[in-house]
Design a protein around this motif. Structure first.
Motif, short mmCIF file in Angstrom:
data_model
loop_
_atom_site.label_atom_id
_atom_site.label_comp_id
_atom_site.label_asym_id
_atom_site.label_seq_id
_atom_site.Cartn_x
_atom_site.Cartn_y
_atom_site.Cartn_z
N ARG A 242 -26.89 -16.03 -28.35
CA ARG A 242 -25.72 -15.17 -30.16
C ARG A 242 -24.87 -16.02 -30.29
N VAL A 243 -23.74 -15.68 -29.12
CA VAL A 243 -22.82 -16.99 -29.61
C VAL A 243 -22.67 -18.28 -29.30
N SER A 275 -14.20 -11.79 -30.35
CA SER A 275 -14.17 -10.79 -31.64
C SER A 275 -14.53 -11.71 -33.08
N ALA A 276 -13.64 -13.08 -32.77
CA ALA A 276 -13.92 -14.01 -33.80
C ALA A 276 -15.36 -15.01 -33.49
N ALA A 277 -15.97 -14.93 -31.95
CA ALA A 277 -17.07 -16.12 -32.80
C ALA A 277 -18.29 -14.90 -32.72
N CYS A 278 -18.12 -13.59 -32.52
CA CYS A 278 -19.06 -12.84 -33.06
C CYS A 278 -19.25 -12.46 -34.17
N ALA A 279 -17.79 -12.64 -35.16
CA ALA A 279 -18.22 -12.50 -36.30
C ALA A 279 -18.05 -12.99 -37.95
N GLU A 280 -18.05 -14.52 -36.97
CA GLU A 280 -18.82 -15.26 -37.69
C GLU A 280 -19.80 -15.68 -38.85
N CYS A 281 -20.99 -15.16 -37.56
CA CYS A 281 -22.12 -14.43 -38.26
C CYS A 281 -22.30 -12.91 -38.61
N ASP A 282 -21.06 -11.86 -38.71
CA ASP A 282 -21.77 -10.42 -38.95
C ASP A 282 -20.76 -10.48 -39.35
N PRO A 283 -21.23 -10.00 -40.87
CA PRO A 283 -19.49 -10.44 -42.16
C PRO A 283 -19.07 -8.43 -41.79
N LEU A 285 -18.71 -7.51 -39.16
CA LEU A 285 -17.56 -7.06 -38.33
C LEU A 285 -16.60 -7.69 -38.42
N ALA A 286 -16.45 -9.13 -38.74
CA ALA A 286 -15.71 -9.70 -40.04
C ALA A 286 -14.91 -8.81 -40.71
N ALA A 287 -15.58 -7.80 -41.62
CA ALA A 287 -14.75 -7.06 -42.42
C ALA A 287 -13.67 -6.16 -41.29
N PHE A 288 -14.61 -5.56 -40.48
CA PHE A 288 -14.02 -4.51 -39.89
C PHE A 288 -12.96 -5.27 -38.18
N ILE A 289 -12.41 -6.45 -38.53
CA ILE A 289 -11.24 -6.99 -38.08
C ILE A 289 -10.30 -7.33 -38.46
N GLU A 290 -10.67 -7.19 -40.15
CA GLU A 290 -9.97 -7.39 -41.09
C GLU A 290 -9.41 -5.88 -40.82
N GLU A 291 -9.67 -5.43 -41.08
CA GLU A 291 -9.20 -3.90 -41.03
C GLU A 291 -8.49 -3.36 -39.89
N CYS A 292 -8.55 -3.77 -39.11
CA CYS A 292 -7.73 -3.73 -37.94
C CYS A 292 -6.50 -4.27 -38.06
#
Ligand code: ANZ
Ligand code: ZN
Length: 873
Positions: A242-243, A275-283, A285-292
């Motif tokens: 996946r990554v 985390s960044a790599a996974c977020a590339e195809c998981d919006p 997760l990207a939002a969660f990272i932003e929130e953190c």
């Protein structure tokens, strides 16, 4: 005699000391040196009781050491840069410079009225160009030595005001003025390389025996050396796919490799590359990272925030058994700049992991338990981080925690994953380099110039100081230095091309990290004068609040080491002795509406043994609340000025030091101050009486000393010895108690002696002089006045500390309580050898006894030697 008039006497003696330049530290004159320093104040506008306590303590030490024959350095200055001056500029439209210097002038006057034995000729304010010029030199020296550098780092960014915020301007994640949600932005900023000294700063703490244990422990924890293991976890196949094969493993840092079989998940920091790599195809997760990222303004905020995670769907293979695998989360409680930015979670033995696992339904498997304890019961409602032996851990079972750590490390070091060891031992430090850039006006300019062609150029030495410009405006948010183009835009010192000054200023902790060195030569054209600095440093006794136990002291220790490296000081530790004093606290009061009421508006009376409060001048009841640190918000502040006006400085100083041990909080109370005031008056009366009835100044001890004179002499020498020892030990309250005992003994001797021979007149004088001298460090004005009353034309501040006569200390005096019909009425101080007849004689003449028996005759006096006297009427 008239009452002692502090208001009249205090300024008179202060003027005298000043006129004689008594406290100006002289050049090298052969005397041993002693450097006593109290943490210098921030010029907020007024001194508060905490200052009075702090400086009174330092003054006792300074005056005592001077009397003991030391050349004493006891300077004062101002920690004068900082945000409040800019806030005042924004709110009240006064220039930060004017605000600061006005405050300094007001506070200097207040400090002077306390009668501190300070060398004012060395006064420095950190905002004086003379001071910060030298600080700029130090900075450039550090830059050259590789101890200052730039890198990208996060700041708190207020998106509405478009400005960087200091941590204290972020309240609950929002800008203090705009109320906007604060963001983290990356800026290139200046750092000082404190981590170059991590090992030294830690190790040297064991060689600071005159520092409080608790402060050393706090510093140790802050530096935070930990021994652990780096462990590589292979991502299971599905995950790898996946990554996109880019990342195939996760390395974690752990201090508890023994708990590996209790692992139930891996957690990555939001800023981890995976985390960044996974977020590339998981919006999502990207939002969660932003929130953190948005929530994380500080380490403290992260620690208290609710644990949150996001399951990436990846799984990682257990390094001790690849057939086991655990899920990989991104979690808000994992920091990127510690360890590897990734952890394995062992919920049974780490509370954060426990909270996380409980929330996300992950297994909680205990793997450590004390022998004989059922493991599952240990972790019923919280993680267990205590000691024990291994369970549920296969080949580790039965080993101690220590042995299991070693066993896991040994195994994983020899295990391999893609041709490299799975485990590697690693020492980690909590300490981070010190970010000193502040995007503020009122601070020391960082003396570099940015040239597009040449990069960062130090400002040449002959162009120092980089002065702060005066023409700045505060009507817009942001750093006024950025807007002052006339100041900012310069030509490059190297190529002459267009360039810009650095507009960041230094953290004010920089200013306070070396002022103690500057005091040794405040006018030198270099940061220090090598000929004098090493004569004074380290500071023999540093005194201040425990709130500075970590940062200020650690930064100062770092600076001293850095200055040692750049050749500015010979020592490595700045403070040989440290004392941290308690706070000044006061009762709180509330009215019927629940609003705080100031002590000055409250009258307290005693109603049948219980204290009742009303609003002064009315019958309105006031509730007496808990005792709290003096603070404006609770209105329980007593203004030193009021106390100085009504009682004088000596009473305030005396009370501050008498009531509780100096490391504890002192409860300010009107009754306590009145008590101190009575003691002050008593010393004055006793000195005058002794002057009248005692032998003249300079009389030698007569050959024959009778028992009454002998016991007074013993009381005086005992008090003298006790005060000396207790000052050395910082037991100021014991000193005051010893002083009071001598007052009692002298008072009694003056009352009870009818036929006064030359031995007694000598003892009167001797006891009175000793009394005045031991009072002098605490109540110096009173002491001068009493010293003059005793017929001296010199100052007590110039007198040598008297030596206690060992012969008079050998068999000490005893204090005998005196009872009348079984009730204690008084006590007397007599020689341990005093015979019953002389004790009886003293007791018969006691006023308290006469009062207690009234007109009844004394039937019997029973003396229990060295214990008690009972009068039967
Ligand atoms: C597994 C474990 C099990 C841990 C256990 C503790 C207890 P100190 O002592 O401060 O060095 N950790 C490591 N890196 C981290 C990071 N970047 N952010 C948050 N936590 C991190 O702490 C080391 C421990 O803190 C490590 O040991 C790790 O959790 C966690 F029963 O690993 B431990
Ligand atoms: Zn250039």
């Amino acid at each position: 005699t008239e009452r002692y008039n502090a208001r009249e006497a205090e300024p008179r003696w202060q003027a005298k000391w000043e006129e004689r330049k008594l406290f100006e530290t002289t050049a090298d004159d052969g005397r041993p040196t002693y450097y006593v320093l109290e943490m210098f104040p921030y010029p907020s506008g007024r001194i508060h009781m905490g200052h009075v306590r702090n400086y009174a303590m330092g003054d006792v030490v300074a005056r005592y050491k001077r009397a003991k024959g030391f050349s004493v350095l006891h300077p004062m200055g101002w920690d004068a840069f900082g945000l409040p001056a800019e806030n005042a500029a924004m709110e009240r439209k006064v220039h930060p410079k004017a605000w600061t210097y006005d405050n300094i002038a007001a506070m200097r006057g207040q400090l002077k009225s306390i009668g501190l034995s300070l060398d004012w000729s060395r006064e420095i304010a950190t905002c004086d160009p003379d001071y910060y010029e030298q600080q700029q030199r130090l900075f450039l020296g550090f830059l050259k030595a590789g101890l200052a550098y730039r890198r990208k780092s996060k700041v708190n960014w207020d998106p509405v005001d478009n400005t960087v915020l200091a941590n204290e301007q972020v309240i609950d994640g929002r800008g203090w003025r705009s109320g906007a949600l604060v963001e983290q932005r990356e800026l290139t900023q200046w750092f000082l390389k404190i981590t170059a000294f991590s090992e030294e700063l830690l190790g040297a703490l064991d060689h600071l025996p005159r520092w409080p244990e608790k402060v050393r422990t706090m510093q140790k924890n802050w530096i935070g050396r930990s021994e652990g293991l780096l462990v590589r976890w292979a991502l299971a196949d599905a995950g790898k796919a996946r990554v996109a094969g880019a990342i195939s493993e996760v390395e974690v840092y752990t201090t508890r490799p023994d708990t590996l079989f209790g692992a139930s998940f891996l957690a990555l920091s939001a800023d981890h590359p995976l985390s960044a790599a996974c977020a590339e195809c998981d919006p999502k997760l990207a939002a969660f990272i932003e929130e953190c990222r948005r929530a994380g303004t500080s380490v403290a905020a992260l620690e208290t925030a609710e644990k949150m995670g996001y399951d990436t769907g990846l799984r990682a293979a257990h390094p001790l058994d690849p057939s086991l695998s655990v899920p990989v989360y991104v979690a808000n409680f994992v920091l990127m700049d510690y360890g590897t930015g990734a952890i394995f979670g062992c919920p049974a033995h780490d509370q954060r992991d426990y909270d996380f696992a409980s929330k996300y339904g992950l297994p909680i498997t205990p793997v450590v338990a004390p022998e004989g304890v059922e493991p599952q019961s240990l972790i019923a409602d919280a993680a267990y981080d205590g000691d024990g032996v291994l369970v549920n851990s296969r080949f580790l079972d039965g080993l101690t925690v220590e042995a299991a750590k070693e066993e896991v490390a040994r195994r994983l070091e020899s295990e391999t994953l893609s041709n490299a060891p799975v485990g590697a031992r690693k020492v980690n430090w909590r300490l981070r380099d010190w970010g000193v850039s502040r995007q503020r006006y009122w601070g020391c300019p960082i003396p570099v110039i940015h040239c597009e062609a040449c990069g960062v150029q130090p400002v040449p030495d002959d162009q120092l100081p980089v002065l702060l410009p005066d023409d700045v405006t505060f009507d817009e948010p942001g750093n006024p230095l950025d807007r002052n183009l006339g100041w900012r835009d310069v030509s490059c010192p190297t190529c002459g091309g267009p360039a810009r000054r650095e507009t960041d200023t230094m953290d004010t902790f920089v200013d306070s990290s070396w002022y103690f060195a500057r005091f040794t030569a405040p006018d030198a054209a270099t940061p220090t004068d090598k000929r004098v600095v090493d004569r004074w440093l380290p500071v023999d006794q540093y005194i201040g609040g425990v709130e500075h136990a970590i940062l200020h002291l650690l930064y100062s220790r770092f600076f001293t080491r850095a200055m040692n490296m750049t050749g500015h000081v010979g020592v490595k530790e700045p403070f040989a002795g440290l004392f941290t004093q308690g706070m000044v606290v006061h009762e709180t009061y509330k009215d019927a509406a629940g609003d705080w009421v100031s002590p000055s508006e409250v009258t307290i009376t005693d109603v049948e043994g219980s204290r009742q409060a009303v609003k002064a001048g009315t019958a309105e009841p006031i509730e007496i609340g808990s005792i709290e640190k003096m603070s404006k918000s609770k209105k329980n502040v007593v203004d030193p000025n009021d106390i100085l006006d009504s009682y004088g400085a000596d009473t305030a100083r005396w009370f501050m030091l008498s009531d509780s041990p100096p490391e504890r909080d002192v409860i300010w109370s009107e009754a306590g101050v009145e008590g101190a005031s009575r003691r002050v008056q008593r010393v004055w009366r006793l000195a005058n009486e002794a002057a009248e009835r005692g032998a003249p100044v300079g009389t030698d001890a007569p050959a024959d000393i009778g028992p009454a004179a002998d016991s007074l002499r013993r009381a005086a020498h005992a008090a003298l010895a006790r005060v000396g020892e207790s000052i050395e030990k910082f037991h100021f309250n014991v000193c005051v108690a010893a002083t009071n005992e001598l007052s009692n003994a002298l008072s009694q001797a003056l009352q009870t002696t009818t036929d006064v021979g030359p031995d007694m007149t000598f003892a009167f004088r001797e006891a009175a002089e000793i009394l005045v001298q031991i009072v002098a460090p605490f109540a110096p004005h009173l002491a001068e006045e009493a010293w003059a009353a005793l017929g001296h034309d010199t100052l007590v501040a110039e007198a040598r500390w008297p030596e206690a006569d060992p012969a008079l200390l050998a068999s000490d005096t005893v204090i005998l309580p005196v009872q009348v019909n079984g009730k204690k009425r008084d006590e007397i101080v007599v020689s341990r050898e005093a015979d019953n007849a002389s004790i009886e004689k003293i007791v018969r003449e006691l006023e308290a006894v006469a009062k207690a028996i009234g007109d009844k005759p004394i039937r019997k006096i029973i003396v229990v030697p060295q214990r008690i006297v009972n009068v039967v009427a």
